[in-house]
Design an enzyme around this catalytic site. Sequence first.
Site, short mmCIF file in Angstrom:
data_model
loop_
_atom_site.label_atom_id
_atom_site.label_comp_id
_atom_site.label_asym_id
_atom_site.label_seq_id
_atom_site.Cartn_x
_atom_site.Cartn_y
_atom_site.Cartn_z
N ALA A 62 5.59 -12.18 2.62
CA ALA A 62 5.88 -13.21 3.53
C ALA A 62 7.11 -12.23 4.45
CB ALA A 62 6.96 -14.29 3.06
N GLY A 101 4.34 -12.76 -1.02
CA GLY A 101 3.10 -13.55 -0.52
C GLY A 101 1.75 -12.69 -0.13
N GLU A 104 0.06 -13.03 -3.37
CA GLU A 104 -0.23 -14.48 -3.68
C GLU A 104 -1.65 -14.75 -2.63
OE1 GLU A 104 3.79 -15.52 -3.01
OE2 GLU A 104 3.65 -16.91 -4.73
N GLU A 124 9.63 -10.90 -5.24
CA GLU A 124 10.81 -11.70 -4.72
C GLU A 124 11.96 -11.79 -5.53
OE1 GLU A 124 7.49 -12.21 -5.16
OE2 GLU A 124 6.49 -13.30 -3.64
C1 3H9 Z 1 7.57 -13.40 -0.10
O1 3H9 Z 1 6.67 -12.86 -0.02
C2 3H9 Z 1 7.94 -14.88 -0.38
C3 3H9 Z 1 6.49 -15.54 -1.03
O2 3H9 Z 1 6.24 -15.39 -2.28
C4 3H9 Z 1 6.50 -16.93 -0.74
C5 3H9 Z 1 6.49 -17.26 0.76
C6 3H9 Z 1 6.38 -18.89 0.99
N1 3H9 Z 1 8.94 -8.75 6.09
O3 3H9 Z 1 10.43 -0.27 3.43
P1 3H9 Z 1 10.00 0.32 4.63
C7 3H9 Z 1 9.82 -3.97 7.45
S1 3H9 Z 1 9.16 -12.65 0.07
C8 3H9 Z 1 9.50 -8.26 7.24
O4 3H9 Z 1 10.87 1.14 5.56
P2 3H9 Z 1 8.04 1.77 3.20
C9 3H9 Z 1 11.17 -3.09 7.14
O5 3H9 Z 1 12.36 -3.76 7.52
C10 3H9 Z 1 8.59 -10.96 0.52
N2 3H9 Z 1 9.74 -6.76 7.45
O6 3H9 Z 1 8.84 0.81 4.64
C11 3H9 Z 1 11.01 -1.86 8.15
O7 3H9 Z 1 11.61 -2.22 9.29
P3 3H9 Z 1 12.27 -1.33 10.06
C12 3H9 Z 1 8.12 -10.24 -0.60
C13 3H9 Z 1 9.41 -6.11 6.68
O8 3H9 Z 1 6.81 2.49 3.68
C14 3H9 Z 1 9.50 -1.62 7.81
O9 3H9 Z 1 8.96 -2.75 7.71
N3 3H9 Z 1 7.78 -8.87 -0.11
C15 3H9 Z 1 8.93 -6.59 5.34
O10 3H9 Z 1 9.27 2.66 2.43
C16 3H9 Z 1 9.11 -0.40 7.17
O11 3H9 Z 1 9.77 -0.77 5.65
C17 3H9 Z 1 8.58 -7.84 -0.41
O12 3H9 Z 1 9.78 -7.93 -0.78
C18 3H9 Z 1 8.85 -8.02 5.25
N4 3H9 Z 1 8.29 -8.50 4.02
O13 3H9 Z 1 7.94 0.57 2.13
C19 3H9 Z 1 8.32 -6.51 0.13
N5 3H9 Z 1 8.77 -5.78 4.32
O14 3H9 Z 1 11.17 -0.12 10.33
C20 3H9 Z 1 9.14 -5.84 1.03
C21 3H9 Z 1 9.03 -4.72 5.08
O15 3H9 Z 1 12.56 -1.80 11.39
N6 3H9 Z 1 8.75 -4.47 1.41
N7 3H9 Z 1 9.46 -4.78 6.39
O16 3H9 Z 1 13.36 -0.67 9.38
C22 3H9 Z 1 8.79 -3.45 0.86
O17 3H9 Z 1 9.03 -3.34 -0.34
C23 3H9 Z 1 8.53 -2.22 1.66
O18 3H9 Z 1 8.84 -2.33 3.00
C24 3H9 Z 1 7.09 -1.41 1.18
C25 3H9 Z 1 6.87 -0.46 2.41
C26 3H9 Z 1 7.03 -0.99 -0.13
C27 3H9 Z 1 5.80 -2.66 1.99
#
Ligand code: 3H9
Length: 702
Positions: A62, A101, A104, A124
């Site tokens: 999400a 998400g 999902e 999450e």
């Molecule tokens: C969810 O999904 C809830 C659902 O179950 C239900 C919904 C109803 N959103 O980490 P990085 C940005 S909860 C917005 O440096 P990497 C991050 O802030 C979500 N922004 O890259 C950064 O911005 P900036 C569950 C996001 O390559 C940029 O992307 N998912 C999101 O080292 C690069 O990120 C998670 O918790 C996001 N979801 O790692 C996954 N994700 O450049 C969270 C990232 O401005 N994300 N950004 O600083 C991660 O674990 C890592 O970002 C990922 C990439 C492994 C994907």
Amino acid sequence: MSNVVSYELIENIGVISINSPPVNALSQAVREGILKAVVAAQDDDSQAIVLCCEGRTFIAGADITEFGKPPMEPGLPTVLDAIENSSKPVIAAIHGTALGGGFEVSLACHYRCAIASAKVGLPEVKLGLLPGAGGTQRVPRIAGVKAALDMIATGNPIAAAKAKELGLIDELVDSDDLKAGAIQYAKNLLASNAPLKRIRDITIDPATIEAGFFDAARKKLALRARGQIAPDKIVSCIEAAVNLPMDEGLKRERELFGELITSPESAAMRHIFFAERQAAKIKDLPRDTPLRDINKVAIIGGGTMGGGIAMCFANVGIPVLMLEINDEALQRGMDIINKNYKITVKKGKLDASKMQDRLDLISGTTNYEDLGEVDLVIEAVFENLELKKEIFAKLDRVCKQGAILASNTSYQDIDAIAEATSRPQDVLGLHFFSPANVMKLLEVVRGEKTADDVLATSMKIGKKIGKVCALSRVCYGFIGNRMLGGYGREAQMLLMDGCTPVQIDSALERFGMAMGPLAMGDLAGLDVGYKARQGRTDLPDDPKLYRMGTLLVEMGRHGQKTGAGFYKYDPETRKRMSDPEVEAMIKEEAAKIGVEQRDISDEEILQRCFYPLINEGARILEEGIAQRPSDIDVVYVFGYAFPAAKGGPMHYADNIGLKNVYDKICEFRDREGGELYWKPAPLLEKLANEGKTFAQWAKEQS
Ligand code: 3H9
């Protein structure tokens, strides 16, 4: 279709492509784009639909930036319903990380294929949430309850091969071209008349679940949850997947997700998520600052710290040269590294062949002349400024031009160390936390003359070795240890005032700290603080100050290593036990110096220990030592085990209200011996008077 989701018909396969950098998060536009594409595909000539992503990853979840804002249609469940109810099979094609998400979405598809390097997960819980779009209902239906609980409660992603073993992925696609591979897979499914597989149609027989399984899971998670409320609700959702029909299970999941998303715990953990990424950015450094190549690293000092740092580099394939004063010391260092790796192998976290590869990357020397070709040197010898200056002068002589020269000092003046060289622009602090191969924090200390590319390279290499980096300017103790002073002091003052060690540590552990300050002192060794105090001339002549810490050391009770400190320790298990002897001694000592002991609440313990941290944090901000309050939070969460569910000390202070913190500090000042210990920081006073938070102040500064 939309500017972030496109749809094309390739022969008889409809291909939905998401292109929403950086991580294809499920923003409103992405959700709407997918929904429209799935609806459109129902009425065209496609016979199957492939859902894939452009860029570095499949959908990473999400869009976290939308949380806390009014919901926008379509919601994710609506999109998932459309996918699951599609009359044509929908196949997810996964690369990078399918998270939250995003995973999902793929679980609502009828089939999932992935390339071997892909990972899937439901992280999450790390944001204080649970999967809110069917993850808790669908994963146990395929992978089983135990694997589902493990995956959802830890939040750790799993590799594609493991996911295939668990049935979460149907096909591994060999091809370098995932889209082509996925289209071929879709055609194969059509050719074999594969059914429209809907995970919702699977039921779990409750009789297959061991009696007491969920209660035991709850208890186990409560022990490691540290102030978090999500794990317990995750268990409830998985229980619902076993006991309730799919739609009711989904309803339960939505309800509990709704409770979590508005919780302060999740807000705090989301704050830390963004704070961690923000901390990596240096305000006055352009994003395109050139980087220096780091292909070989040297570590000066093969003690526990130096050895741990060497492991960090070897773990990511960077060769390390470790320098010690003689062969014996070098061998000791190598033995420690060997032992640490063996423990990791024994725990099943590393296979033996990889351990050997890593060990092969670490070599030793006793000769400075061998350091001529390294790109980065990290000095990790004991805390003595003169010795460090001597070492840096030697490094200046032997290292090639352009090599980065770093000190792992916890306290010493980086600028003084830099001045011992003819190239202060190449010098900075890289402050690791013990054990260096485990702790996530790296304080990057910017000297007066540190060059921009040295800083940018250090932040980059820090990330590469898996650290969370936070920038600090030079001051005694930098951000973390400087703030810690008042925390440790008050823990000991509270003993004199009437608390037992157990009472203090338990209050802080219930709050979520991994270990209370007195138990932590015992672990680190009480003699360390004792020796540091001996060298200080600025401490007031107050008999109450560090009285117990000092007396215990003088009695030979140095903490865990001598079997006793504030507590006594079981020699076999190292289990800590309260010690009536110490408790009696505390009372006697208080009486000796005329302190009248009283009952002290847990609330006061938290205030007395944390408010000095917050107050010093405010000073650190005013002086520009830290770039932003959220960087301080990062330092405390990743370096000092402050609970992420409280968001770090500055976020915690914002939640309490700075006026409340300020008023309490003034009350302690008036009650606890004046401004010597309790002088409110001017910034705290100003923000309290203006009714502002640290976060608001930071916004105004940027
Ligand atoms: C969810 O999904 C809830 C659902 O179950 C239900 C919904 C109803 N959103 O980490 P990085 C940005 S909860 C917005 O440096 P990497 C991050 O802030 C979500 N922004 O890259 C950064 O911005 P900036 C569950 C996001 O390559 C940029 O992307 N998912 C999101 O080292 C690069 O990120 C998670 O918790 C996001 N979801 O790692 C996954 N994700 O450049 C969270 C990232 O401005 N994300 N950004 O600083 C991660 O674990 C890592 O970002 C990922 C990439 C492994 C994907």
